[in-house]
Every structure is written in structure tokens, then in C-alpha cells.
Design an enzyme around this catalytic site. Structure first.
Site, mmCIF file in Angstrom:
data_model
loop_
_atom_site.group_PDB
_atom_site.id
_atom_site.type_symbol
_atom_site.label_atom_id
_atom_site.label_comp_id
_atom_site.label_asym_id
_atom_site.label_seq_id
_atom_site.Cartn_x
_atom_site.Cartn_y
_atom_site.Cartn_z
ATOM 1 N N SER A 172 -9.108 5.329 13.639
ATOM 2 C CA SER A 172 -7.769 5.322 14.229
ATOM 3 C C SER A 172 -7.853 4.742 15.628
ATOM 4 O O SER A 172 -8.878 4.911 16.311
ATOM 5 C CB SER A 172 -7.235 6.759 14.302
ATOM 6 O OG SER A 172 -6.092 6.803 15.140
ATOM 7 N N TYR A 188 -7.884 15.204 17.100
ATOM 8 C CA TYR A 188 -7.856 13.991 16.270
ATOM 9 C C TYR A 188 -8.659 12.877 16.939
ATOM 10 O O TYR A 188 -9.467 12.208 16.310
ATOM 11 C CB TYR A 188 -6.405 13.563 16.049
ATOM 12 C CG TYR A 188 -6.244 12.447 15.042
ATOM 13 C CD1 TYR A 188 -6.416 12.678 13.680
ATOM 14 C CD2 TYR A 188 -5.922 11.155 15.450
ATOM 15 C CE1 TYR A 188 -6.264 11.651 12.752
ATOM 16 C CE2 TYR A 188 -5.763 10.125 14.534
ATOM 17 C CZ TYR A 188 -5.936 10.378 13.185
ATOM 18 O OH TYR A 188 -5.785 9.363 12.271
ATOM 19 N N LYS A 192 -12.166 11.092 15.391
ATOM 20 C CA LYS A 192 -12.267 9.674 15.026
ATOM 21 C C LYS A 192 -13.292 8.947 15.907
ATOM 22 O O LYS A 192 -13.984 8.043 15.436
ATOM 23 C CB LYS A 192 -10.891 9.002 15.112
ATOM 24 C CG LYS A 192 -9.901 9.504 14.045
ATOM 25 C CD LYS A 192 -10.355 9.190 12.620
ATOM 26 C CE LYS A 192 -9.298 9.526 11.589
ATOM 27 N NZ LYS A 192 -9.704 9.251 10.210
HETATM 28 N N1 NAP Z 1 -0.934 6.810 8.675
HETATM 29 C C1 NAP Z 1 -1.332 6.332 9.847
HETATM 30 O O1 NAP Z 1 -0.516 5.820 10.654
HETATM 31 C C2 NAP Z 1 -2.794 6.359 10.217
HETATM 32 C C3 NAP Z 1 -3.170 5.776 11.448
HETATM 33 C C4 NAP Z 1 -4.502 5.762 11.796
HETATM 34 C C5 NAP Z 1 -5.444 6.309 10.962
HETATM 35 N N2 NAP Z 1 -5.070 6.881 9.773
HETATM 36 C C6 NAP Z 1 -6.128 7.438 8.911
HETATM 37 O O2 NAP Z 1 -5.977 6.933 7.593
HETATM 38 C C7 NAP Z 1 -6.485 7.888 6.648
HETATM 39 C C8 NAP Z 1 -5.437 8.143 5.573
HETATM 40 O O3 NAP Z 1 -4.289 8.671 6.218
HETATM 41 P P1 NAP Z 1 -2.837 8.711 5.546
HETATM 42 O O4 NAP Z 1 -1.892 8.208 6.541
HETATM 43 O O5 NAP Z 1 -2.870 8.132 4.190
HETATM 44 O O6 NAP Z 1 -2.657 10.304 5.485
HETATM 45 P P2 NAP Z 1 -1.997 11.249 4.393
HETATM 46 O O7 NAP Z 1 -0.878 10.594 3.726
HETATM 47 O O8 NAP Z 1 -1.767 12.528 5.106
HETATM 48 O O9 NAP Z 1 -3.183 11.443 3.311
HETATM 49 C C9 NAP Z 1 -4.362 12.094 3.665
HETATM 50 C C10 NAP Z 1 -5.266 12.197 2.453
HETATM 51 O O10 NAP Z 1 -6.462 12.893 2.838
HETATM 52 C C11 NAP Z 1 -6.667 13.957 1.920
HETATM 53 N N3 NAP Z 1 -7.398 15.083 2.502
HETATM 54 C C12 NAP Z 1 -7.034 15.886 3.524
HETATM 55 N N4 NAP Z 1 -7.960 16.836 3.706
HETATM 56 C C13 NAP Z 1 -8.926 16.633 2.778
HETATM 57 C C14 NAP Z 1 -10.136 17.278 2.449
HETATM 58 N N5 NAP Z 1 -10.551 18.377 3.109
HETATM 59 N N6 NAP Z 1 -10.883 16.802 1.431
HETATM 60 C C15 NAP Z 1 -10.473 15.707 0.753
HETATM 61 N N7 NAP Z 1 -9.330 15.057 0.988
HETATM 62 C C16 NAP Z 1 -8.564 15.524 2.003
HETATM 63 C C17 NAP Z 1 -5.272 14.367 1.493
HETATM 64 O O11 NAP Z 1 -5.349 15.144 0.312
HETATM 65 P P3 NAP Z 1 -4.226 16.301 -0.026
HETATM 66 O O12 NAP Z 1 -3.056 15.581 -0.643
HETATM 67 O O13 NAP Z 1 -4.942 17.208 -0.967
HETATM 68 O O14 NAP Z 1 -3.881 16.951 1.280
HETATM 69 C C18 NAP Z 1 -4.649 12.993 1.300
HETATM 70 O O15 NAP Z 1 -5.056 12.450 0.084
HETATM 71 C C19 NAP Z 1 -6.854 9.120 7.467
HETATM 72 O O16 NAP Z 1 -8.241 9.146 7.709
HETATM 73 C C20 NAP Z 1 -6.090 8.949 8.767
HETATM 74 O O17 NAP Z 1 -6.684 9.618 9.849
HETATM 75 C C21 NAP Z 1 -3.762 6.932 9.388
#
Ligand code: NAP
Length: 266
Positions: A172, A188, A192
Site C-alpha cells: 500500500s 496499517y 505494509k
Molecule cells: N482497496 C484499496 O484501495 C487498497 C489500497 C492499497 C492496498 N490494498 C491492499 O490490497 C489487498 C486487498 O484489499 P481489498 O481492497 O481487496 O480488501 P477487501 O475487499 O477488504 O478484501 C480483503 C480480503 O482479505 C481476506 N482476509 C482478511 N483477513 C484474512 C485472513 N486472516 N486470512 C485470509 N484472508 C483474509 C478477506 O477475506 P474475508 O472475506 O474472509 O474477510 C478478503 O478476501 C489488501 O492487502 C489491502 O491491504 C487495498
């Protein structure tokens, strides 16, 4: 009477053979090996958001996809992708769950590992250290930093058997120390930044074996974590990240990049 008994026995034998055949078919499906000519990607947290988009796009591109979900029974979108996508249970914070994943895979080759699963903390709370709940901080470190390390450690034998030898840690911009002029997002950010250091350290260790390990930022994406006001759709982010991943060369190992392939300060 004797005839009826013989008929019943024949029927019972028929049913037993049928059941055995069905059982063997199901068993072979459960342990079905992926097509050897296809590349295999394993994506953590693939039931929704960015992880799901990765699964969808790699599946459409003809890859074998191993998609992990904490609750596979509820991963209906993943299941709807159909053949070529194998959904496996995984909670990255659980040593037992990671060990079970390793056992299930039987050290099958994995070409690309995407450590995507993640959680946010401090994203909605106040920006002050006094407002940080330490137990939440510990949990985010377990998911975002210890989780990818645990998963990668367990899957190294499979990754060593893969042809591509790529490990992508989804980071991130909030993990960049150089970009941090505003503060806030305790927990967070540290998780990261730690993941970025893990990427760099792993890159150094595995470079002689031809691995490429990078930390990759997806941008601000419309998911449950990113919220509805984010700049990018999951498709825009993942399509761009796939282009970066496809083009990775050994010389790129240890880099910290944004989804569009631009370099990010540590
Ligand atoms: N969206 C953004 O703007 C953004 C920006 C920068 C970085 N990121 C990074 O991108 C990645 C994906 O984020 P996203 O936006 O797609 O988030 P999201 O929609 O909240 O999805 C998160 C995923 O991680 C899974 N997860 C959470 N805790 C877990 C655990 N203990 N074991 C296994 N799986 C787990 C969740 O499963 P459940 O459904 O079971 O909870 C879900 O599948 C993350 O690493 C996040 O930090 C996102």
C-alpha cells in the site's frame, strides 16, 4: 425365494460397485492435478475485492487458479467462475490452516504467489496514537505481515517447482515511509512497511534461484477496504498489475512499484 435372494444380492453388488466407481471419480476430482501445460497462480483472500478480480482475470487468461478464502462455502462468486478455479480454505493467521493448505497442494508447482489477503486498521478511527487499539494493531500485523511470511514459507517447495518463480506482495502507498507526510493510519502503515521489507529480504535470498519478489501497490481501489470513493475499479487496478507481473524479470526483484509500474520510494 432362492431366486429373489440371488436377485437382491446381485442388486446389492451392482449398487456397491456403482458407489465405489462414483467414490473413485469424486476422489480423483478432489485431487485432480491441474493441466501441466498451464501456469498456476495462488491468490490469498480471493473471495472478494482485488483478490477476486485477480482470480477472475487469471482464470480468463487460461491459468490454473488456486483461490483461497477463509470461508470457501460462502465464496459463491469464486465458485461461479467454474472449472480451472480451485477454492481452498485459508486463514493466513492460522498455522494449522496454512499447514492444511500445504498438505492439500502436495507440493504441486505454483508459478506465481499473490499475497493479497489483508485488513485495515486505523482507516476509520482517529489519527492519533492514543486512539490506536493495540490488540487491533497486533491483529493487523498478524494478517498483513506475519500472514504472507507464513504462507510464503509453507509454499516455497511448490514455488521452487514452478516455472515463473514470482512472488507478489500486495502492499500500500500507506506503507511507504518516503510518502508519509501526513501521519495517521497507525497499524496499517507499519504492517505494509514490514511487508515491503519482507519482499526485499526475500528477493535477496531467492534471487540466485531465479525468483522475482516484489511489493506492489494496487492504487486506491473501490472494494470493501477502499470504499466507494476510491479512484480505481478492481478491474482497472488488477489489469494494470497483471501487466506489471507479466513483464517481471529477475532484475526487477526487490522493487517496490505502483500498479502502473512506476517506482515508489520505500
Ligand atoms: N482497496 C484499496 O484501495 C487498497 C489500497 C492499497 C492496498 N490494498 C491492499 O490490497 C489487498 C486487498 O484489499 P481489498 O481492497 O481487496 O480488501 P477487501 O475487499 O477488504 O478484501 C480483503 C480480503 O482479505 C481476506 N482476509 C482478511 N483477513 C484474512 C485472513 N486472516 N486470512 C485470509 N484472508 C483474509 C478477506 O477475506 P474475508 O472475506 O474472509 O474477510 C478478503 O478476501 C489488501 O492487502 C489491502 O491491504 C487495498
Amino acid at each position: 425365494m432362492l431366486n429373489a435372494l440371488c436377485r437382491t444380492r446381485r442388486l446389492a453388488r451392482f449398487v456397491l460397485i456403482g458407489a465405489l466407481a462414483m467414490g473413485l471419480t469424486l476422489l480423483s476430482r478432489t485431487h485432480a492435478q491441474p493441466a501441466p501445460d498451464k501456469q498456476t497462480v495462488l491468490i490469498t483472500g480471493a473471495n472478494r475485492g482485488i483478490g477476486f478480480e485477480f482470480a477472475k482475470e487469471y482464470h480468463a487468461a487460461g491459468w490454473n487458479v488456486i483461490a483461497t478464502a477463509r470461508k470457501p462455502a460462502e465464496a459463491v462468486d469464486l465458485k461461479a467462475l467454474g472449472e480451472g478455479v480451485r477454492t481452498v480454505q485459508l486463514d493466513v493467521t492460522s498455522a494449522e490452516s496454512v499447514a492444511a493448505l500445504k498438505d492439500t497442494l502436495h507440493d504441486q508447482p505454483i508459478d506465481l504467489l499473490i499475497n493479497n489477503a489483508g485488513v485495515g486498521v486505523g482507516l476509520t478511527g482517529g489519527p492519533l496514537l492514543e486512539e490506536l487499539k493495540i490488540d487491533e494493531f497486533e491483529q493487523v500485523m498478524r494478517v498483513n505481515l506475519v500472514g504472507p511470511m507464513r504462507v510464503t514459507q509453507a509454499l516455497l517447495p511448490s514455488l521452487r517447482l514452478g516455472k515463473c518463480k514470482k512472488i507478489v506482495n500486495i502492499s500500500s502507498g500507506l506503507g511507504s515511509i518516503g510518502w508519509n507526510g501526513q501521519g495517521g493510519f497507525y497499524g496499517y502503515r507499519e504492517s505494509k512497511a514490514g511487508l515491503d521489507m519482507f519482499s526485499r529480504t526475500l528477493a535477496a535470498e531467492l534471487k540466485p534461484e531465479g525468483f522475482v519478489c516484489i511489493a506492489l501497490i494496487p492504487g486506491w481501489v473501490k472494494t470493501e477496504m477502499g470504499g466507494p470513493n476510491a479512484q480505481l475499479t478492481p478491474e482497472e487496478s488488477v489489469t494494470a498489475m497483471r501487466k506489471v507481473i507479466d513483464g517481471l524479470k529477475v532484475g526487477d526483484s526487490g522493487k517496490f512499484w505502483s500498479y502502473d509500474g512506476t517506482s515508489v520510494p520505500w
